[in-house]
Design a protein around this motif. Structure first.
Motif, PDB file in Angstrom:
ATOM      1  N   SER A 410       0.893  -1.323  -0.007  1.00  0.00           N
ATOM      2  CA  SER A 410       0.060  -0.009  -0.052  1.00  0.00           C
ATOM      3  C   SER A 410       1.002   1.246   0.064  1.00  0.00           C
ATOM      4  O   SER A 410       0.172   2.463  -0.056  1.00  0.00           O
ATOM      5  CB  SER A 410      -0.884   0.078   1.135  1.00  0.00           C
ATOM      6  N   ASP A 411       2.325   1.160  -0.026  1.00  0.00           N
ATOM      7  CA  ASP A 411       3.105   2.300  -0.110  1.00  0.00           C
ATOM      8  C   ASP A 411       4.302   1.751  -0.870  1.00  0.00           C
ATOM      9  O   ASP A 411       5.507   1.598  -0.429  1.00  0.00           O
ATOM     10  CB  ASP A 411       3.459   2.733   1.329  1.00  0.00           C
ATOM     11  N   PRO A 412       3.982   1.659  -2.140  1.00  0.00           N
ATOM     12  CA  PRO A 412       5.216   1.330  -3.183  1.00  0.00           C
ATOM     13  C   PRO A 412       6.196   2.180  -3.183  1.00  0.00           C
ATOM     14  O   PRO A 412       6.049   3.326  -3.248  1.00  0.00           O
ATOM     15  CB  PRO A 412       4.509   0.751  -4.390  1.00  0.00           C
ATOM     16  N   PHE A 413       7.504   1.641  -3.470  1.00  0.00           N
ATOM     17  CA  PHE A 413       8.615   2.609  -3.887  1.00  0.00           C
ATOM     18  C   PHE A 413       8.403   3.077  -5.577  1.00  0.00           C
ATOM     19  O   PHE A 413       8.261   2.012  -6.335  1.00  0.00           O
ATOM     20  CB  PHE A 413       9.987   1.899  -3.689  1.00  0.00           C
ATOM     21  N   THR A 414       8.408   4.129  -5.775  1.00  0.00           N
ATOM     22  CA  THR A 414       8.224   4.478  -7.081  1.00  0.00           C
ATOM     23  C   THR A 414       9.254   5.196  -7.801  1.00  0.00           C
ATOM     24  O   THR A 414      10.052   5.749  -7.171  1.00  0.00           O
ATOM     25  CB  THR A 414       6.862   5.244  -7.295  1.00  0.00           C
ATOM     26  N   GLY A 415       9.202   5.360  -9.177  1.00  0.00           N
ATOM     27  CA  GLY A 415      10.107   6.158 -10.040  1.00  0.00           C
ATOM     28  C   GLY A 415      11.728   5.676  -9.946  1.00  0.00           C
ATOM     29  O   GLY A 415      12.471   6.265 -10.098  1.00  0.00           O
ATOM     30  N   ILE A 416      11.605   4.209  -9.863  1.00  0.00           N
ATOM     31  CA  ILE A 416      13.003   3.337  -9.889  1.00  0.00           C
ATOM     32  C   ILE A 416      13.406   3.477 -11.398  1.00  0.00           C
ATOM     33  O   ILE A 416      12.454   2.966 -12.164  1.00  0.00           O
ATOM     34  CB  ILE A 416      12.796   2.058  -9.288  1.00  0.00           C
ATOM     35  N   CYS A 417      14.537   3.903 -11.799  1.00  0.00           N
ATOM     36  CA  CYS A 417      15.032   3.672 -13.182  1.00  0.00           C
ATOM     37  C   CYS A 417      16.746   3.211 -12.958  1.00  0.00           C
ATOM     38  O   CYS A 417      17.596   3.617 -12.268  1.00  0.00           O
ATOM     39  CB  CYS A 417      15.337   5.071 -13.597  1.00  0.00           C
ATOM     40  N   ILE A 418      16.733   2.050 -13.669  1.00  0.00           N
ATOM     41  CA  ILE A 418      18.048   1.326 -13.724  1.00  0.00           C
ATOM     42  C   ILE A 418      18.345   1.084 -15.216  1.00  0.00           C
ATOM     43  O   ILE A 418      17.588   0.558 -15.976  1.00  0.00           O
ATOM     44  CB  ILE A 418      18.279  -0.133 -12.939  1.00  0.00           C
ATOM     45  N   SER A 419      19.317   1.861 -15.570  1.00  0.00           N
ATOM     46  CA  SER A 419      19.728   1.694 -16.969  1.00  0.00           C
ATOM     47  C   SER A 419      21.397   1.381 -17.297  1.00  0.00           C
ATOM     48  O   SER A 419      22.193   1.739 -16.407  1.00  0.00           O
ATOM     49  CB  SER A 419      19.222   2.733 -17.903  1.00  0.00           C
ATOM     50  N   ASN A 420      21.756   0.689 -18.308  1.00  0.00           N
ATOM     51  CA  ASN A 420      23.241   0.522 -18.715  1.00  0.00           C
ATOM     52  C   ASN A 420      24.011  -0.429 -17.588  1.00  0.00           C
ATOM     53  O   ASN A 420      25.044   0.135 -17.151  1.00  0.00           O
ATOM     54  CB  ASN A 420      23.818   1.663 -19.370  1.00  0.00           C
ATOM     55  N   VAL A 421      23.490  -1.402 -16.999  1.00  0.00           N
ATOM     56  CA  VAL A 421      23.898  -2.081 -15.846  1.00  0.00           C
ATOM     57  C   VAL A 421      24.024  -3.517 -16.367  1.00  0.00           C
ATOM     58  O   VAL A 421      23.201  -4.271 -16.715  1.00  0.00           O
ATOM     59  CB  VAL A 421      22.813  -1.966 -14.862  1.00  0.00           C
ATOM     60  N   THR A 422      25.276  -4.063 -16.300  1.00  0.00           N
ATOM     61  CA  THR A 422      25.794  -5.471 -16.458  1.00  0.00           C
ATOM     62  C   THR A 422      26.156  -6.209 -15.237  1.00  0.00           C
ATOM     63  O   THR A 422      27.048  -5.635 -14.709  1.00  0.00           O
ATOM     64  CB  THR A 422      26.824  -5.519 -17.443  1.00  0.00           C
ATOM     65  N   ILE A 423      25.499  -7.251 -14.941  1.00  0.00           N
ATOM     66  CA  ILE A 423      25.859  -8.026 -13.617  1.00  0.00           C
ATOM     67  C   ILE A 423      26.099  -9.238 -13.843  1.00  0.00           C
ATOM     68  O   ILE A 423      25.177  -9.886 -14.382  1.00  0.00           O
ATOM     69  CB  ILE A 423      24.420  -7.857 -12.618  1.00  0.00           C
TER      70      ILE A 423
END
Length: 490
Positions: A410-423
């Motif tokens: 009921s209180d999600p974490f928002t606006g997460i952005c992950i780019s150009n990541v190699t694991i």
């Protein structure tokens, strides 16, 4: 005849002046030679030049030995430090003052600094924290915490302390501050602490701070803790503690504005950098966020904690954190957000890029169920806001799990952005590389493929996540070249 005498006088004056200068030079040389000889024979004063970079240079200087300091590792120097600071505080309005700590081992309890003041440690100077508990005065808990971290009562004053100061520099030629924390760690594990353990360096309600070019060893708890302060520069610090030592966080900016942490190497028993702003209802009421924070060129080893942690005490808010060129080695997580119901506050506008991780449990970790409340009076309706989290341009290898992202129902974490990541996962990695609950965002160019709640936006958007182009005010600070002649007894 008179005119002739005048001409002769005019002709001979330069010659006389020249010979006078020669005589004076010889006399000065003889005096200096005698002084040095006398110094070698009778342990008199020796002249040493110091050069270093600082936010402010000082007009006055003195050595700790001028106030009775003895660097034998056994004589207690708490009074010498206190007397020195007290005397040098008189020069605050006259260009400030510097206290020089020569080579030696200087045993001391807690002491406080003053404004317009520099504490400078020689490369072979070691400040040894006293094992005598009476040398550590007890002060009240921080108002944004409501209690101590280790115990509900007060807390021991940090080894180097200051409050309501302006223009303070703690630096050296890589001199050492050794907290001799073993005694404190034993008391902590044995449940024998009545008050919260001291830190090595803590400055409160202060502005224009520089902490640089030092080695910090074996802190009883956190190493560097600026709190309720602004305009802070932390550079070239080496922090070393056993990886199993309790709560030996490296650098903890707490309710601070305009801070720059760079070129530091940290081996820690807890988070290398922990960004904080108060605890539960106390932090909410105090309402002082940490914001405008730059972290760059940090190398960290922390097998049981995070390289950069946001929280868990973040109830006053955390905003505009910029981290880049970070190296993480053998650490539990690269970046971790720690919060929970009752924390309130926010973590937003976080930007991280250019991170290299080697041998990690998690590259990314967000925790929305972090407990450890200050007391039972926290507000169960105080939900934190987590939004605008940007991670880009990263490489990781030998990783057990790419990410563990756990928001709050009921209180999600928002606006997460992950780019150009190699694991690159470890040989015995978890079967499921990503777990995501109660999080929302986007991704691009991420390997292995993230959760469906972070949908891929296409290969052409590998620079999808933001990193601000404009500089923060702390990046405009320019250091001066300071140089002083120090007289001291070896």
């Amino acid at each position: 005849m008179v005119e002739t005498h005048k001409k002769i006088a005019n002709l001979t004056q330069p010659i006389v002046s020249f010979y006078c200068l020669q005589v004076i030079s010889v006399l000065v040389a003889v005096v200096l030679l005698l002084s040095v000889s006398r110094g070698e024979c009778r342990k008199g004063r020796i002249l040493e030049a110091l050069e270093y970079s600082a936010i402010s240079c000082r007009a006055h200087s003195a050595s700790l030995v001028d106030f009775g300091g003895v660097g034998d590792g056994q004589t207690l120097n708490t009074k010498a430090f206190q007397d020195a600071v007290s005397e040098l505080s008189k020069y605050g309005s006259e260009g400030g003052a510097q206290l020089y700590v020569p080579a030696g081992k200087w045993l001391t309890g807690s002491f406080s600094l003053t404004s317009h003041f520099t504490l400078f440690l020689h490369r072979d100077a070691v400040l040894l924290a006293s094992q005598d508990i009476s040398q550590w005065p007890v002060i009240k808990p921080l108002p944004s915490y409501g209690r101590g971290r280790d115990a509900a009562a007060g807390r021991y004053t940090s080894l180097i302390f200051g409050t309501n100061l302006t223009d303070v520099i703690i630096t050296g030629d890589n001199g050492t501050i050794d907290g001799q924390g073993g005694l404190w760690w034993q008391r902590f594990h044995g449940g024998k602490l009545k008050y919260t353990r001291p830190y090595l360096i803590e400055l409160m309600y202060s502005a224009d701070i520089q902490i640089s070019n030092l080695t910090l060893l074996n802190s009883p708890s956190w190493n560097v803790h600026p709190v309720y302060s602004r305009n802070i520069l932390i550079q070239g610090i080496t922090i070393l503690a056993p990886v199993r030592s309790p709560n030996t966080d490296g650098i903890n900016p707490d309710s601070c504005t305009n801070t720059r942490i760079e070129d530091c190497y940290i081996v820690s028993g807890d988070d290398c950098v922990a960004v904080k702003s108060g605890w539960d209802e106390y932090g909410i009421a105090y309402g002082m966020p940490t914001k405008q924070l730059v972290i760059r060129r940090l190398t960290c080893i922390s097998p049981y904690s995070a390289v950069i942690a946001l929280g868990s005490e973040m109830s006053g808010g955390i905003q505009d954190v910029r981290a880049e060129d970070i190296v993480a080695i053998n650490s539990e997580s690269g970046i971790r957000i720690k919060t929970g119901i009752g924390r309130g506050g926010y973590v937003k506008d976080i930007y991280v890029r250019g991170m290299t991780m080697k041998t990690m449990k998690w590259a990314f970790w967000m925790t929305g169920n972090y407990g450890s409340h200050a007391d039972n009076h926290y507000d169960p309706k105080a939900f934190p806001v987590i939004q605008g989290i940007n991670y880009r341009d990263m490489v990781a290898e030998n990783v057990s799990m790419a990410a563990r992202l756990e928001g709050i129902p009921s209180d999600p974490f928002t606006g997460i952005c992950i780019s150009n990541v190699t694991i690159h996962l470890a040989a015995k990695a978890k079967k499921v590389p990503w777990t995501c609950t109660d999080v929302e965002g986007i991704s691009s160019g991420v390997t292995p493929t993230p959760c469906s709640t972070l949908p891929d936006q296409g290969p052409e958007k590998t620079s999808l996540c933001n990193f601000p182009a404009e500089s923060l005010p702390i990046d405009t600070v320019e250091l001066q070249k300071c140089s002083y002649a120090i007289n001291y007894y070896p």
